[in-house]
Design a protein around this motif. Structure first.
Motif, PDB file in Angstrom:
ATOM      1  N   ALA A  14       0.877  -1.038   0.187  1.00  0.00           N
ATOM      2  CA  ALA A  14      -0.263  -0.524  -0.215  1.00  0.00           C
ATOM      3  C   ALA A  14       1.287   1.471   0.226  1.00  0.00           C
ATOM      4  N   ILE A  15       0.788   2.239  -0.909  1.00  0.00           N
ATOM      5  CA  ILE A  15       1.379   3.266  -1.065  1.00  0.00           C
ATOM      6  C   ILE A  15      -0.331   4.335  -0.010  1.00  0.00           C
ATOM      7  N   VAL A  16       0.757   5.140   0.999  1.00  0.00           N
ATOM      8  CA  VAL A  16      -0.213   6.473   1.431  1.00  0.00           C
ATOM      9  C   VAL A  16       0.544   7.854   1.128  1.00  0.00           C
ATOM     10  N   THR A  17       0.079   8.970   0.485  1.00  0.00           N
ATOM     11  CA  THR A  17       0.758   9.634   0.071  1.00  0.00           C
ATOM     12  C   THR A  17       0.293  10.743   1.142  1.00  0.00           C
ATOM     13  N   GLY A  18       1.327  11.465   1.876  1.00  0.00           N
ATOM     14  CA  GLY A  18       0.916  12.667   2.602  1.00  0.00           C
ATOM     15  C   GLY A  18       0.734  11.917   4.309  1.00  0.00           C
ATOM     16  N   ALA A  19       1.470  10.604   4.292  1.00  0.00           N
ATOM     17  CA  ALA A  19       1.767   9.922   5.319  1.00  0.00           C
ATOM     18  C   ALA A  19       2.464  10.507   6.832  1.00  0.00           C
ATOM     19  N   GLY A  24      -2.886  10.614   7.050  1.00  0.00           N
ATOM     20  CA  GLY A  24      -1.928   9.832   6.701  1.00  0.00           C
ATOM     21  C   GLY A  24      -1.676   8.943   7.266  1.00  0.00           C
ATOM     22  N   ALA A  25      -0.762   9.662   8.185  1.00  0.00           N
ATOM     23  CA  ALA A  25       0.039   8.496   9.695  1.00  0.00           C
ATOM     24  C   ALA A  25      -0.895   7.239   9.656  1.00  0.00           C
ATOM     25  N   ALA A  26      -2.408   7.969  10.365  1.00  0.00           N
ATOM     26  CA  ALA A  26      -2.934   7.555  11.211  1.00  0.00           C
ATOM     27  C   ALA A  26      -3.198   6.147   9.659  1.00  0.00           C
ATOM     28  N   THR A  27      -3.595   6.131   8.970  1.00  0.00           N
ATOM     29  CA  THR A  27      -3.941   4.855   7.920  1.00  0.00           C
ATOM     30  C   THR A  27      -2.694   4.171   7.354  1.00  0.00           C
ATOM     31  N   ALA A  28      -1.483   4.788   7.845  1.00  0.00           N
ATOM     32  CA  ALA A  28       0.060   4.149   7.520  1.00  0.00           C
ATOM     33  C   ALA A  28      -0.435   2.504   8.317  1.00  0.00           C
ATOM     34  N   ARG A  29       0.005   3.748   9.614  1.00  0.00           N
ATOM     35  CA  ARG A  29      -0.145   2.675  10.823  1.00  0.00           C
ATOM     36  C   ARG A  29      -1.280   1.806  10.480  1.00  0.00           C
ATOM     37  N   LEU A  30      -2.434   2.079  10.854  1.00  0.00           N
ATOM     38  CA  LEU A  30      -2.596   0.852  10.971  1.00  0.00           C
ATOM     39  C   LEU A  30      -3.510   0.190   9.682  1.00  0.00           C
ATOM     40  N   PHE A  31      -2.333   0.102   8.565  1.00  0.00           N
ATOM     41  CA  PHE A  31      -1.983  -0.902   7.713  1.00  0.00           C
ATOM     42  C   PHE A  31      -1.408  -1.771   8.173  1.00  0.00           C
ATOM     43  N   ALA A  32      -0.241  -0.460   8.483  1.00  0.00           N
ATOM     44  CA  ALA A  32       0.684  -1.957   8.777  1.00  0.00           C
ATOM     45  C   ALA A  32       0.066  -2.693   9.868  1.00  0.00           C
ATOM     46  N   ALA A  33      -0.810  -2.277  10.905  1.00  0.00           N
ATOM     47  CA  ALA A  33      -0.599  -3.009  11.883  1.00  0.00           C
ATOM     48  C   ALA A  33      -2.002  -4.781  11.093  1.00  0.00           C
ATOM     49  N   GLU A  34      -2.210  -4.165  11.008  1.00  0.00           N
ATOM     50  CA  GLU A  34      -3.671  -5.052   9.743  1.00  0.00           C
ATOM     51  C   GLU A  34      -1.955  -6.265   8.476  1.00  0.00           C
ATOM     52  N   GLY A  35      -1.279  -5.856   8.423  1.00  0.00           N
ATOM     53  CA  GLY A  35      -0.454  -6.799   8.093  1.00  0.00           C
ATOM     54  C   GLY A  35       0.197  -6.390   6.549  1.00  0.00           C
ATOM     55  N   ALA A  36      -0.588  -5.030   6.045  1.00  0.00           N
ATOM     56  CA  ALA A  36       0.861  -5.123   5.181  1.00  0.00           C
ATOM     57  C   ALA A  36       1.763  -4.126   4.748  1.00  0.00           C
ATOM     58  N   HIS A  37       2.315  -3.973   3.774  1.00  0.00           N
ATOM     59  CA  HIS A  37       3.863  -3.360   3.555  1.00  0.00           C
ATOM     60  C   HIS A  37       3.383  -2.236   3.095  1.00  0.00           C
ATOM     61  N   VAL A  38       3.541  -1.081   4.315  1.00  0.00           N
ATOM     62  CA  VAL A  38       3.395   0.512   3.827  1.00  0.00           C
ATOM     63  C   VAL A  38       4.596   1.390   3.393  1.00  0.00           C
ATOM     64  N   ALA A  39       4.369   2.091   1.925  1.00  0.00           N
ATOM     65  CA  ALA A  39       5.040   3.061   1.286  1.00  0.00           C
ATOM     66  C   ALA A  39       4.580   4.107   2.822  1.00  0.00           C
TER      67      ALA A  39
END
Length: 257
Positions: A14-19, A24-39
């Motif tokens: 997953a790519i999250v811009t403005g993170a 954006g930071a909240a989304t990146a952290r949540l996605f990572a906690a769900e097991g995604a590889h986050v850019a």
């Protein structure tokens, strides 16, 4: 396939811009906690690095990139590097944005207009174009564009921002129609009053008064509350939702008085 897989983004890229902060930071952290590889991407390189480092310390998978979404060269370079990092791109969250007020007759208005469209609207188009060759190969390709309730209503002095965010809703619907044949869903979230860097400068008393008078829930939202809606839209199970424009606004748009 087990029953849980359609409701998991584990292993997705997953790519999250403005993170670097806020939603954006909240989304990146949540996605990572769900097991995604986050850019984790942001024009604030140090902020992006901090968020990515926090994710890694917490046991997640993330890497940071400095990215100005208003730059064609930046977008193409970073998307290529992210694709090489994990071999694919499955999810794009277009969250990067700027804010600014100016009246139509202000001397600063033309420059603000150009910058607002370059970041808040054209930036989302650039990212979608750059990611498209990778998304068409994904099993569950998803694009989520972040707009604003200013796309659905308006505030005096905010016309450049309103126009850009309204453009995001139109872009979302058009891309949903265009990319549907490839199985790519494209949806849009319109956050209302959220506690972010953009709203932190507003005095607490003014925020509280606004929230009581304008929102059904009588409060500002948290970045995490937007992130959870974003997560819902990128799940494999969300396969028949596309072209939607969803307010996450505590009932702001629903309330007349």
């Amino acid at each position: 396939m087990n029953e849980q897989e359609p409701r998991s983004i584990r292993g997705a890229v997953a790519i999250v811009t403005g993170a670097a902060s806020g939603m954006g930071a909240a989304t990146a952290r949540l996605f990572a906690a769900e097991g995604a590889h986050v850019a984790v991407t942001d024009v604030d390189a140090e902020g992006a690095q901090r968020v990515a480092a926090d994710i890694v310390v917490a046991g997640g998978s993330a890497r940071a990139w400095a990215l100005d979404v208003a730059s064609d060269a930046d977008v193409l370079r970073v998307v290529d590097e992210i694709a090489a990092w994990q071999g694919r791109i499955d999810i794009l969250v277009n969250n990067a944005g700027i804010a600014g007020f100016a009246n139509l007759d202000d001397a600063a208005y033309p420059a603000l207009w150009e910058r607002m469209l370059a970041v808040n609207l054209s930036g989302e188009m650039r990212m979608a174009r750059a990611c498209l060759p990778h998304l068409v190969k994904a099993a569950h390709p998803r694009i989520v564009n972040i707009a604003s309730t200013e796309a659905l209503g308006a505030t005096a002095g905010d016309s450049a921002y309103c126009a850009a965010k309204a453009g995001v809703t139109g872009l979302t619907r058009a891309l949903a129609v265009e990319l549907g044949k490839a199985g790519i869903t494209v949806n849009c979230i319109c956050p209302g009053p959220i506690l972010t860097a953009m709203t932190r400068a507003i005095p607490d008393a003014d925020r509280e008064t606004y929230a009581r008078r304008r929102t059904a829930l009588r409060r500002y939202g948290r970045p995490e509350e937007v992130a959870h809606m974003t997560l819902s839209l990128v799940l494999p199970a969300a396969s028949y939702i596309t072209g939607a424009v969803i307010p996450v606004d505590g009932g702001l748009m629903a309330r007349n008085a």
